[in-house]
Scaffold this motif. Structure first.
Motif, PDB file in Angstrom:
ATOM      1  N   SER A   1       0.872  -1.296  -0.135  1.00  0.00           N
ATOM      2  CA  SER A   1      -0.155  -0.090   0.013  1.00  0.00           C
ATOM      3  C   SER A   1       0.775   1.232   0.018  1.00  0.00           C
ATOM      4  CB  SER A   1      -1.032   0.039   1.250  1.00  0.00           C
ATOM      5  OG  SER A   1      -0.328   0.018   2.604  1.00  0.00           O
ATOM      6  N   GLU A   2       2.221   1.121   0.335  1.00  0.00           N
ATOM      7  CA  GLU A   2       3.059   2.379   0.501  1.00  0.00           C
ATOM      8  C   GLU A   2       3.198   2.813  -1.056  1.00  0.00           C
ATOM      9  OE1 GLU A   2       6.685   1.001   2.261  1.00  0.00           O
ATOM     10  OE2 GLU A   2       5.633   0.575   4.298  1.00  0.00           O
ATOM     11  N   THR A   3       3.263   4.147  -1.271  1.00  0.00           N
ATOM     12  CA  THR A   3       3.372   4.927  -2.573  1.00  0.00           C
ATOM     13  C   THR A   3       5.017   4.845  -2.636  1.00  0.00           C
ATOM     14  OG1 THR A   3       3.382   6.745  -1.365  1.00  0.00           O
ATOM     15  CG2 THR A   3       1.265   6.193  -2.364  1.00  0.00           C
ATOM     16  N   GLU A   4       5.817   5.146  -1.733  1.00  0.00           N
ATOM     17  CA  GLU A   4       7.295   5.193  -2.091  1.00  0.00           C
ATOM     18  C   GLU A   4       7.956   3.826  -1.898  1.00  0.00           C
ATOM     19  OE1 GLU A   4      10.433   8.532  -0.898  1.00  0.00           O
ATOM     20  OE2 GLU A   4      10.025   6.749   0.926  1.00  0.00           O
ATOM     21  N   LYS A   5       8.773   3.437  -2.630  1.00  0.00           N
ATOM     22  CA  LYS A   5       9.495   2.151  -2.900  1.00  0.00           C
ATOM     23  C   LYS A   5      11.237   2.585  -2.646  1.00  0.00           C
ATOM     24  CE  LYS A   5       5.990  -0.326  -4.157  1.00  0.00           C
ATOM     25  NZ  LYS A   5       5.453  -1.305  -3.194  1.00  0.00           N
ATOM     26  N   VAL A   6      11.696   1.736  -1.815  1.00  0.00           N
ATOM     27  CA  VAL A   6      13.254   1.877  -1.435  1.00  0.00           C
ATOM     28  C   VAL A   6      13.895   0.809  -1.933  1.00  0.00           C
ATOM     29  CG1 VAL A   6      14.562   2.202   0.635  1.00  0.00           C
ATOM     30  CG2 VAL A   6      12.174   2.979   0.860  1.00  0.00           C
ATOM     31  N   VAL A   7      15.094   1.171  -2.557  1.00  0.00           N
ATOM     32  CA  VAL A   7      15.963   0.197  -3.061  1.00  0.00           C
ATOM     33  C   VAL A   7      17.217   0.602  -2.298  1.00  0.00           C
ATOM     34  CG1 VAL A   7      17.426  -0.485  -4.991  1.00  0.00           C
ATOM     35  CG2 VAL A   7      15.122   0.073  -5.315  1.00  0.00           C
ATOM     36  N   GLY A   8      17.764  -0.708  -1.607  1.00  0.00           N
ATOM     37  CA  GLY A   8      18.778  -0.581  -0.628  1.00  0.00           C
ATOM     38  C   GLY A   8      19.832  -1.299  -0.812  1.00  0.00           C
ATOM     39  N   THR A   9      20.973  -1.277  -0.058  1.00  0.00           N
ATOM     40  CA  THR A   9      22.109  -2.323  -0.004  1.00  0.00           C
ATOM     41  C   THR A   9      23.052  -1.926   1.353  1.00  0.00           C
ATOM     42  OG1 THR A   9      24.093  -3.339  -1.238  1.00  0.00           O
ATOM     43  CG2 THR A   9      23.893  -0.947  -1.129  1.00  0.00           C
ATOM     44  N   ILE A  10      23.649  -2.972   1.882  1.00  0.00           N
ATOM     45  CA  ILE A  10      24.509  -2.929   2.911  1.00  0.00           C
ATOM     46  C   ILE A  10      26.033  -3.402   2.252  1.00  0.00           C
ATOM     47  CG2 ILE A  10      25.176  -3.666   5.172  1.00  0.00           C
ATOM     48  CD1 ILE A  10      22.176  -4.358   5.579  1.00  0.00           C
ATOM     49  N   SER A  11      27.031  -2.445   2.549  1.00  0.00           N
ATOM     50  CA  SER A  11      28.211  -2.805   2.098  1.00  0.00           C
ATOM     51  C   SER A  11      29.406  -2.247   2.928  1.00  0.00           C
ATOM     52  CB  SER A  11      28.444  -2.369   0.538  1.00  0.00           C
ATOM     53  OG  SER A  11      29.651  -2.690  -0.158  1.00  0.00           O
ATOM     54  N   ARG A  12      30.474  -3.075   2.890  1.00  0.00           N
ATOM     55  CA  ARG A  12      31.841  -2.422   3.446  1.00  0.00           C
ATOM     56  C   ARG A  12      32.348  -1.493   2.627  1.00  0.00           C
ATOM     57  NH1 ARG A  12      35.363  -1.455   7.201  1.00  0.00           N
ATOM     58  NH2 ARG A  12      37.548  -1.827   6.672  1.00  0.00           N
ATOM     59  N   LEU A  13      32.375  -0.216   3.088  1.00  0.00           N
ATOM     60  CA  LEU A  13      32.859   0.776   2.099  1.00  0.00           C
ATOM     61  C   LEU A  13      34.140   0.814   2.151  1.00  0.00           C
ATOM     62  CD1 LEU A  13      30.316   3.487   3.400  1.00  0.00           C
ATOM     63  CD2 LEU A  13      30.036   1.618   1.761  1.00  0.00           C
ATOM     64  N   SER A  14      34.849   0.155   1.191  1.00  0.00           N
ATOM     65  CA  SER A  14      36.133  -0.175   0.947  1.00  0.00           C
ATOM     66  C   SER A  14      36.556  -0.092  -0.613  1.00  0.00           C
ATOM     67  CB  SER A  14      37.027  -1.296   1.715  1.00  0.00           C
ATOM     68  OG  SER A  14      36.205  -2.475   0.893  1.00  0.00           O
ATOM     69  N   ARG A  15      37.747   0.497  -0.869  1.00  0.00           N
ATOM     70  CA  ARG A  15      37.991   0.615  -2.271  1.00  0.00           C
ATOM     71  C   ARG A  15      37.606  -0.615  -3.084  1.00  0.00           C
ATOM     72  NH1 ARG A  15      40.382   4.460  -5.110  1.00  0.00           N
ATOM     73  NH2 ARG A  15      40.878   5.772  -3.248  1.00  0.00           N
ATOM     74  N   GLU A  16      38.219  -1.867  -2.405  1.00  0.00           N
ATOM     75  CA  GLU A  16      37.972  -3.042  -2.981  1.00  0.00           C
ATOM     76  C   GLU A  16      36.856  -3.381  -3.523  1.00  0.00           C
ATOM     77  OE1 GLU A  16      39.583  -3.530   0.319  1.00  0.00           O
ATOM     78  OE2 GLU A  16      41.029  -2.361  -0.597  1.00  0.00           O
ATOM     79  N   ARG A  17      35.696  -2.704  -2.880  1.00  0.00           N
ATOM     80  CA  ARG A  17      34.436  -3.243  -3.022  1.00  0.00           C
ATOM     81  C   ARG A  17      33.631  -2.189  -4.100  1.00  0.00           C
ATOM     82  NH1 ARG A  17      32.161  -7.405   0.117  1.00  0.00           N
ATOM     83  NH2 ARG A  17      33.817  -8.042   1.894  1.00  0.00           N
ATOM     84  N   SER A  18      34.357  -1.084  -4.242  1.00  0.00           N
ATOM     85  CA  SER A  18      33.923  -0.270  -5.149  1.00  0.00           C
ATOM     86  C   SER A  18      32.412   0.374  -5.074  1.00  0.00           C
ATOM     87  CB  SER A  18      33.914  -0.632  -6.659  1.00  0.00           C
ATOM     88  OG  SER A  18      35.095  -1.149  -7.025  1.00  0.00           O
ATOM     89  N   PRO A  19      32.215   0.782  -3.669  1.00  0.00           N
ATOM     90  CA  PRO A  19      30.976   1.128  -3.104  1.00  0.00           C
ATOM     91  C   PRO A  19      30.155   2.196  -3.944  1.00  0.00           C
ATOM     92  CG  PRO A  19      32.613   2.168  -1.580  1.00  0.00           C
ATOM     93  CD  PRO A  19      33.115   1.300  -2.673  1.00  0.00           C
ATOM     94  N   TRP A  20      31.022   3.146  -4.741  1.00  0.00           N
ATOM     95  CA  TRP A  20      30.244   4.085  -5.642  1.00  0.00           C
ATOM     96  C   TRP A  20      29.723   3.424  -6.757  1.00  0.00           C
ATOM     97  CZ3 TRP A  20      35.409   4.109  -3.972  1.00  0.00           C
ATOM     98  CH2 TRP A  20      36.579   3.325  -4.513  1.00  0.00           C
ATOM     99  N   ILE A  21      29.772   2.279  -7.031  1.00  0.00           N
ATOM    100  CA  ILE A  21      29.002   1.517  -7.972  1.00  0.00           C
ATOM    101  C   ILE A  21      27.508   1.640  -7.613  1.00  0.00           C
ATOM    102  CG2 ILE A  21      28.971  -0.719  -6.956  1.00  0.00           C
ATOM    103  CD1 ILE A  21      29.286  -1.774 -10.003  1.00  0.00           C
ATOM    104  N   PHE A  22      27.123   1.869  -6.340  1.00  0.00           N
ATOM    105  CA  PHE A  22      25.666   2.097  -6.113  1.00  0.00           C
ATOM    106  C   PHE A  22      25.174   3.374  -6.384  1.00  0.00           C
ATOM    107  CE2 PHE A  22      27.368  -1.493  -3.169  1.00  0.00           C
ATOM    108  CZ  PHE A  22      26.562  -2.471  -3.589  1.00  0.00           C
ATOM    109  N   LEU A  23      26.025   4.286  -6.387  1.00  0.00           N
ATOM    110  CA  LEU A  23      25.542   5.603  -6.804  1.00  0.00           C
ATOM    111  C   LEU A  23      25.127   5.854  -8.277  1.00  0.00           C
ATOM    112  CD1 LEU A  23      27.746   7.906  -4.720  1.00  0.00           C
ATOM    113  CD2 LEU A  23      25.556   7.121  -4.010  1.00  0.00           C
ATOM    114  N   ASP A  24      26.257   4.932  -9.086  1.00  0.00           N
ATOM    115  CA  ASP A  24      25.741   4.843 -10.312  1.00  0.00           C
ATOM    116  C   ASP A  24      24.612   4.036 -10.705  1.00  0.00           C
ATOM    117  OD1 ASP A  24      28.464   6.097 -10.834  1.00  0.00           O
ATOM    118  OD2 ASP A  24      29.391   4.520 -10.982  1.00  0.00           O
ATOM    119  N   LEU A  25      24.321   2.927 -10.053  1.00  0.00           N
ATOM    120  CA  LEU A  25      23.179   2.296 -10.217  1.00  0.00           C
ATOM    121  C   LEU A  25      21.958   2.972  -9.785  1.00  0.00           C
ATOM    122  CD1 LEU A  25      21.573  -0.325 -11.057  1.00  0.00           C
ATOM    123  CD2 LEU A  25      22.199  -1.095  -8.559  1.00  0.00           C
TER     124      LEU A  25
END
Length: 346
Positions: free
Chosen positions: A170-194
């Motif tokens: 019934s909610e109008t707003e939807k949320v897309v989320g993730t939990i990640s270790r914010l280290s260079r090896e995991r390239s966390p900025w990829i989520f901002l691009d997505l």
């Protein structure tokens, strides 16, 4: 992962002791340990690298008798690699046996770190990968018998999925989320691009985004977030003590997958009844629409799949049920612990 396997081994009647690098907020993991499990800390706070290595050496020197009393010593992460090397150099006996779980799979880790892991395979009786990627596949292909693959597992208390989609339809707003270790090896900025690509595809403009996690790239990620046009639609939650508090507000979870395997946080999202879509880190993996977690290396394709699930509540419900059943059967802590026990006994 360490807490889950320690608790399961304790439940099975084995004696488990933990040595961790430094003391952190016990609510993060320590409070979840069974009462029978003893825990020691090398340091009370984060130390410079050399100081930590000296602490390790001092601990090994003063605990040689205790070390020899163990049947198996199971090490994790880069500091665990160094600690195992120090113990091997000072203890020339058939006991204990050494097992190492390598977490550098599918990540853009520095080459020197990967080389160090490869160079030290020989000091372990078994070298365990949580998944395989192009880098590690060559060692398995050439018959390195010390290498095994054991998938992550979490605790599923029930074979029935947690019903939550009826609560959020019934909610109008939807949320897309993730939990990640914010280290260079995991390239966390990829989520901002997505998230930017998902926003461009979202005709309703009712989708917001959430990222949780901590690490050395946290400040850099915040700066990128502030500089982007998506800042008002992305909630940066930082370090969270209870993943369920974060996950209860998520409608679609985005995981980093290596092949058909996902991480602990992805499994927790599935346990909570959230459909999961994967960003595929393995360039050699041939993803299929029939995979239990759909994944792709191309972010445009991932964004399209996320929108597809967000706009079809029946698809989201069926996908969540399918993923839960598969994870319950294939990625439980019981199954993971049984595989590690087999390695220990061998």
């Amino acid at each position: 992962m360490v807490v889950e396997i320690s608790n399961e081994l304790d439940r099975r009647g084995h004696s488990v002791s933990l040595l961790v690098g430094r003391k952190v907020d016990p609510e993060l993991n320590e409070n979840s340990l069974n009462a029978n499990i003893s825990i020691q800390h090398l340091a009370l706070q984060k130390l410079p690298r050399i100081a930590m290595y000296l602490k390790m050496l001092d601990w090994v020197v003063h605990n040689r008798k205790t070390i020899k009393s163990y049947d198996v010593i199971h090490c994790h992460l880069n500091d665990g690699l160094i600690l195992a090397l120090l113990m091997r150099l000072m203890i020339f006996r058939h006991r204990p046996k050494f097992v190492f779980t390598c977490h550098l799979v599918g990540m853009n880790a520095p080459l020197i770190v990967k080389i160090a892991n490869v160079a030290l395979i020989g000091i372990f009786d078994n070298f365990v990968l949580m998944a395989t990627d192009k880098f590690w596949e060559k060692f398995i292909f050439f018959g390195e018998r010390r290498i095994s693959v054991v998938s992550n597992g979490i605790n599923f208390t029930d074979s029935t999925i947690v019903r939550r989609h009826s609560e959020i339809e019934s909610e109008t707003e939807k949320v897309v989320g993730t939990i990640s270790r914010l280290s260079r090896e995991r390239s966390p900025w990829i989520f901002l691009d997505l998230f930017s690509k998902i926003s461009n595809l979202d005709k309703s403009q009712n989708t917001s985004f959430a990222i949780a996690g901590d690490g050395p790239e946290g400040i850099s990620l915040k700066r990128r977030l502030e500089a982007s046009h998506q800042g008002d639609r992305i909630n940066f939650a930082g370090l969270i003590k209870n993943s369920e508090d974060f996950l209860k507000n998520i409608d679609v979870y985005v995981a980093l997958n290596v092949g058909h395997r996902t991480g602990i946080a992805g499994l927790e999202a599935i346990r909570f009844g959230i459909p999961v879509v994967g960003i595929q880190l393995s360039r050699t993996y041939l993803a299929s629409d029939s995979d239990w977690i759909w994944s792709a290396t191309d972010l445009d394709s991932v964004a399209t799949k996320v929108i597809e699930i967000l706009t079809d509540s029946e698809m989201a419900k069926k996908l969540a049920e399918k993923q839960y059943l598969h994870a319950y059967n294939e990625y439980s802590v019981v199954r993971m612990s049984a595989q590690y026990l087999e390695l220990y006994e061998n």
